[in-house]
Design an enzyme around this catalytic site. Structure first.
Site, short mmCIF file in Angstrom:
data_model
loop_
_atom_site.label_atom_id
_atom_site.label_comp_id
_atom_site.label_asym_id
_atom_site.label_seq_id
_atom_site.Cartn_x
_atom_site.Cartn_y
_atom_site.Cartn_z
N ASP A 37 40.50 41.62 55.75
CA ASP A 37 40.99 41.23 54.44
C ASP A 37 41.45 42.43 53.63
O ASP A 37 42.40 42.34 52.86
CB ASP A 37 39.88 40.48 53.69
CG ASP A 37 40.40 39.75 52.46
OD1 ASP A 37 41.51 39.20 52.54
OD2 ASP A 37 39.71 39.75 51.41
N ARG A 74 51.62 19.74 53.61
CA ARG A 74 51.38 18.64 54.54
C ARG A 74 50.91 17.38 53.82
O ARG A 74 50.88 16.31 54.38
CB ARG A 74 50.35 19.09 55.58
CG ARG A 74 50.88 20.24 56.42
CD ARG A 74 49.87 20.83 57.33
NE ARG A 74 48.78 21.46 56.60
CZ ARG A 74 47.81 22.16 57.15
NH1 ARG A 74 47.79 22.32 58.46
NH2 ARG A 74 46.85 22.71 56.43
N LYS A 116 51.72 47.47 43.46
CA LYS A 116 51.02 47.81 42.21
C LYS A 116 51.72 49.00 41.54
O LYS A 116 52.13 49.94 42.21
CB LYS A 116 49.56 48.14 42.49
CG LYS A 116 48.74 46.89 42.81
CD LYS A 116 47.35 47.26 43.25
CE LYS A 116 46.50 46.02 43.46
NZ LYS A 116 46.00 45.44 42.22
N GLU A 176 34.05 45.36 44.53
CA GLU A 176 34.20 44.16 43.70
C GLU A 176 32.83 43.60 43.38
O GLU A 176 31.96 43.56 44.26
CB GLU A 176 34.97 43.07 44.47
CG GLU A 176 36.42 43.35 44.68
CD GLU A 176 37.08 42.20 45.44
OE1 GLU A 176 37.41 41.19 44.83
OE2 GLU A 176 37.22 42.32 46.67
N LYS A 197 32.15 43.07 48.57
CA LYS A 197 31.85 42.03 47.58
C LYS A 197 30.45 42.26 47.01
O LYS A 197 29.61 42.87 47.66
CB LYS A 197 31.90 40.65 48.25
CG LYS A 197 33.23 40.32 48.91
CD LYS A 197 34.28 40.02 47.90
CE LYS A 197 35.58 39.59 48.55
NZ LYS A 197 36.68 39.50 47.59
N LYS A 226 49.90 38.72 54.01
CA LYS A 226 49.04 39.46 54.94
C LYS A 226 47.84 38.58 55.28
O LYS A 226 47.50 37.69 54.49
CB LYS A 226 48.60 40.79 54.32
CG LYS A 226 47.78 40.68 53.02
CD LYS A 226 46.31 40.77 53.24
CE LYS A 226 45.51 40.11 52.20
NZ LYS A 226 44.12 40.19 52.20
N HIS A 262 45.26 46.41 52.92
CA HIS A 262 45.52 47.14 51.67
C HIS A 262 45.13 48.62 51.73
O HIS A 262 45.90 49.49 51.33
CB HIS A 262 44.76 46.49 50.53
CG HIS A 262 45.07 45.04 50.32
ND1 HIS A 262 46.34 44.53 50.41
CD2 HIS A 262 44.27 43.99 50.01
CE1 HIS A 262 46.30 43.22 50.15
NE2 HIS A 262 45.06 42.88 49.91
N HIS A 319 50.34 43.35 48.82
CA HIS A 319 50.59 43.47 47.37
C HIS A 319 50.03 44.76 46.77
O HIS A 319 50.43 45.14 45.67
CB HIS A 319 50.10 42.22 46.62
CG HIS A 319 48.64 42.16 46.37
ND1 HIS A 319 47.75 41.62 47.27
CD2 HIS A 319 47.90 42.56 45.32
CE1 HIS A 319 46.53 41.70 46.77
NE2 HIS A 319 46.58 42.27 45.60
N1 LIG Z 1 44.32 33.70 47.58
C1 LIG Z 1 44.55 34.98 47.42
O1 LIG Z 1 44.17 35.60 46.41
C2 LIG Z 1 45.32 35.76 48.43
C3 LIG Z 1 45.62 37.10 48.16
C4 LIG Z 1 46.37 37.83 49.08
C5 LIG Z 1 46.80 37.20 50.23
N2 LIG Z 1 46.47 35.90 50.50
C6 LIG Z 1 46.97 35.28 51.74
O2 LIG Z 1 47.71 34.11 51.43
C7 LIG Z 1 47.59 33.14 52.45
C8 LIG Z 1 47.14 31.82 51.85
O3 LIG Z 1 45.89 32.02 51.24
P1 LIG Z 1 45.27 30.99 50.20
O4 LIG Z 1 44.15 31.70 49.57
O5 LIG Z 1 46.31 30.39 49.34
O6 LIG Z 1 44.71 29.85 51.16
P2 LIG Z 1 44.34 28.32 50.80
O7 LIG Z 1 43.94 28.18 49.38
O8 LIG Z 1 43.42 27.88 51.86
O9 LIG Z 1 45.74 27.56 50.93
C9 LIG Z 1 46.41 27.50 52.13
C10 LIG Z 1 47.70 26.72 51.94
O10 LIG Z 1 48.39 26.76 53.18
C11 LIG Z 1 48.65 25.46 53.65
N3 LIG Z 1 48.40 25.50 55.09
C12 LIG Z 1 47.23 25.76 55.70
N4 LIG Z 1 47.41 25.81 57.04
C13 LIG Z 1 48.73 25.59 57.26
C14 LIG Z 1 49.53 25.50 58.42
N5 LIG Z 1 49.01 25.65 59.63
N6 LIG Z 1 50.84 25.22 58.27
C15 LIG Z 1 51.38 25.06 57.05
N7 LIG Z 1 50.67 25.13 55.89
C16 LIG Z 1 49.36 25.40 56.01
C17 LIG Z 1 47.74 24.52 52.89
O11 LIG Z 1 48.53 23.41 52.62
P3 LIG Z 1 48.21 21.89 52.88
O12 LIG Z 1 48.14 21.33 51.53
O13 LIG Z 1 49.39 21.44 53.62
O14 LIG Z 1 46.92 21.82 53.66
C18 LIG Z 1 47.50 25.28 51.58
O15 LIG Z 1 48.54 24.96 50.64
C19 LIG Z 1 46.63 33.74 53.47
O16 LIG Z 1 47.40 34.35 54.47
C20 LIG Z 1 45.88 34.80 52.67
O17 LIG Z 1 45.43 35.87 53.49
C21 LIG Z 1 45.74 35.17 49.61
#
Ligand SMILES: NC(=O)c1ccc[n+]([C@@H]2O[C@H](COP(=O)([O-])OP(=O)(O)OC[C@H]3O[C@@H](n4cnc5c(N)ncnc54)[C@H](OP(=O)(O)O)[C@@H]3O)[C@@H](O)[C@H]2O)c1
Length: 481
Positions: free
Chosen positions: A248, A61, A195, A229, A339, A161, A253, A191
């Site tokens: 989470d 965005r 593994k 963790e 955690k 997820k 998982h 994920h």
């Molecule tokens: N981080 C991890 O280690 C991890 C591991 C496993 C799964 N996940 C999953 O991955 C997903 C993202 O997690 P994250 O940790 O990357 O979150 P994050 O750091 O908060 O990033 C979210 C991203 O999504 C975009 N976004 C947020 N709301 C949106 C919407 N309504 N429509 C379109 N784009 C949107 C944001 O982009 P803008 O720049 O446009 O705001 C940002 O790039 C979640 O479902 C989480 O459960 C994350």
């Protein structure tokens, strides 16, 4: 070397030579993208596993030029690897682009044009892959937008997820997804299923007579899926406080890994049969009893910025899950994660029963344990009770370890690398099915609805004392309680 039987086809090579692909990464500016998805893509380029021709378009965005996005990707690789200089960076980066202004049913932002340009450059029959690396509340709108802007054809769509956050939310999202896509186009990621050591659960059990004959209630006293963790949640506090350990980790998982352990032998190693076996295992999960679930919150959690002073979010959960099948009746599946705990591990333990007859019936608990270490490249270990060598007769416990990278010709892949590759070749073996997920939400509903007050636990501990009692009489293998 043993050639694994594949029942007439190799489940790993569903589409040996993938079509030219436009890969659209929603959430390209987020944490998941920079730590896992973009590095996975670069590793695939290093390994020569990407389609012969491809483009990757980050969508977001915010305003960002292509060059700024390339700089972001470069920085992400510097931090999380593989390092740009260790792979074909110049060639790789020339295929990256960014589409600003978001993407919604009402407004395609810049994405529609960028996809059009990429497809023109790649020629006919271009495969589209949309990776939804965004929070779950963004899934429905992005899915509708893919349909409304005519991009669902030739598309595969990957959902991070959690797929929904409740039974109702799951059903709404599932309906929306199937209004736009056929199930064969849907790839729901968990994920932990990607593994390397999780996949050894199947191989170790079905390819080895020793384990295939003892993988049941007659031989196993308890199964433990334990993912403590030491990390806190400081850098993801806002996300974590809205999510908690149950959503989470537990119902995502840990449940999927439990299904991998519990599944009946699949009819073949084909994707459909394995996914069916996993879904059938979840169907046999008994609904969680809130009295058999312990939730905790580490001391100091409420003082973190972005966490409410009166937050009831759990940072720890332990659950005793029962599986109503002939194979597992009466065997507790003990699931634990949290955690700020005493150590960081990702383990599956099968604790074998003590012998009922013979000279060695007075053994301690946990004298014979098969462990799958899911972290890193993965490892298996087997703890056995043996006679201590020497003049003095005594029994002792000894452990033998098998790190997976020592398996001849092995080249372990991190789970996101493996799963992104599976999407590109159209292999759905390691992705979850809607019937399996619907059952997950049904089984966990009483606990999600009860939303119990978490017990406070000391950082660096094993969580609330009640969680220790949950594992009686066998006791937890980790922490050796
Ligand atoms: N981080 C991890 O280690 C991890 C591991 C496993 C799964 N996940 C999953 O991955 C997903 C993202 O997690 P994250 O940790 O990357 O979150 P994050 O750091 O908060 O990033 C979210 C991203 O999504 C975009 N976004 C947020 N709301 C949106 C919407 N309504 N429509 C379109 N784009 C949107 C944001 O982009 P803008 O720049 O446009 O705001 C940002 O790039 C979640 O479902 C989480 O459960 C994350």
């Amino acid at each position: 070397m043993v050639d694994a039987p594949r029942d007439g086809h190799d489940a790993r090579v569903s589409e040996p030579s993938p079509d030219p692909t436009v890969f659209v990464l929603f959430g390209a500016t987020g944490d998941l993208a920079k730590r896992l998805v973009l590095p996975a893509f670069f590793r695939l380029a290093q390994e020569g596993l990407l389609p012969p021709d491809w483009r990757l378009i980050g969508s977001g965005r915010r305003q960002k030029s292509d060059d700024e996005f390339r700089d972001d990707v470069h920085a992400a690789l510097q931090e999380f690897g593989p390092k740009p200089e260790e792979g074909p960076w110049d060639e790789f980066s020339s295929r990256l682009a960014f589409a600003s202004d978001g993407f919604s049913p009402d407004d395609p932002g810049r994405l529609l044009d960028r996809v059009g340009e990429a497809e023109q450059a790649l020629g006919a029959d271009v495969r589209r892959v949309f990776y939804l690396g965004v929070p779950p509340d963004g899934f429905a709108s992005l899915t509708r937008a893919i349909g409304d802007h005519g991009l669902a054809d030739r598309a595969r769509v990957v959902y991070e997820k959690p797929f929904g956050t409740s039974l109702e939310g799951f059903r709404e999202l599932d309906k929306c997804v199937h209004e736009v896509l056929d199930e064969s186009q849907v790839f729901r990621i968990d994920h932990f299923l990607g593994k390397e050591a999780t996949q050894q659960l199947r191989a170790a059990r079905f390819a080895n007579g020793l384990f295939s004959s003892s993988w049941d209630r007659h031989h196993v006293a308890a199964v433990q899926i334990d993912v403590p963790e030491t990390l806190d949640v400081d850098d993801r506090a806002e996300f974590y406080d809205a999510t908690g350990a149950i959503l989470d980790m537990l119902v995502t998982h840990l449940f999927q890994v439990a299904a991998e352990v519990a599944m009946e032998p699949p009819a073949s190693l084909g994707a459909d049969d394995i996914a069916e076996a996993r879904a059938a295992a979840v169907r046999a999960f008994r609904t969680l009893d809130p009295d058999e679930v312990v939730v905790g919150q580490y001391e100091g959690y409420r003082e973190i910025e972005d966490v409410a002073d009166d937050s009831r979010t759990e940072t720890f959960v332990a659950a005793r899950l029962w599986i109503d099948s002939e194979r597992w009746r009466g065997v507790p599946f003990l699931l634990r994660t949290g955690k700020r705990m005493a150590m960081s591990r990702q383990t599956v333990h099968l604790v074998f029963r003590k012998p009922e007859n013979g000279p060695y019936t007075e053994l301690p608990e946990r004298a014979n344990v098969l462990t799958f270490d899911l972290s890193g490249n993965g490892a298996l270990s087997l703890a056995m009770t043996l006679e201590r060598p020497g003049a003095v007769a005594a029994l002792d416990r000894a452990t033998t370890d098998l790190p997976l990278e020592t398996v001849a010709d092995g080249d372990p892949l991190p789970p996101y690398v493996r799963l992104v590759h599976d999407v590109l070749i159209g292999d759905r073996t390691l992705f979850t099915r809607p019937d399996g997920l619907e059952d997950v939400w049904t089984v966990s509903a009483p606990v999600l609805d009860a939303h119990p007050e978490p017990e406070v636990y000391a950082p660096g501990s094993w969580g609330p004392a009640a969680a220790e009692r949950l594992a009686d009489p066998v006791g937890w293998v980790l922490g050796e309680s």
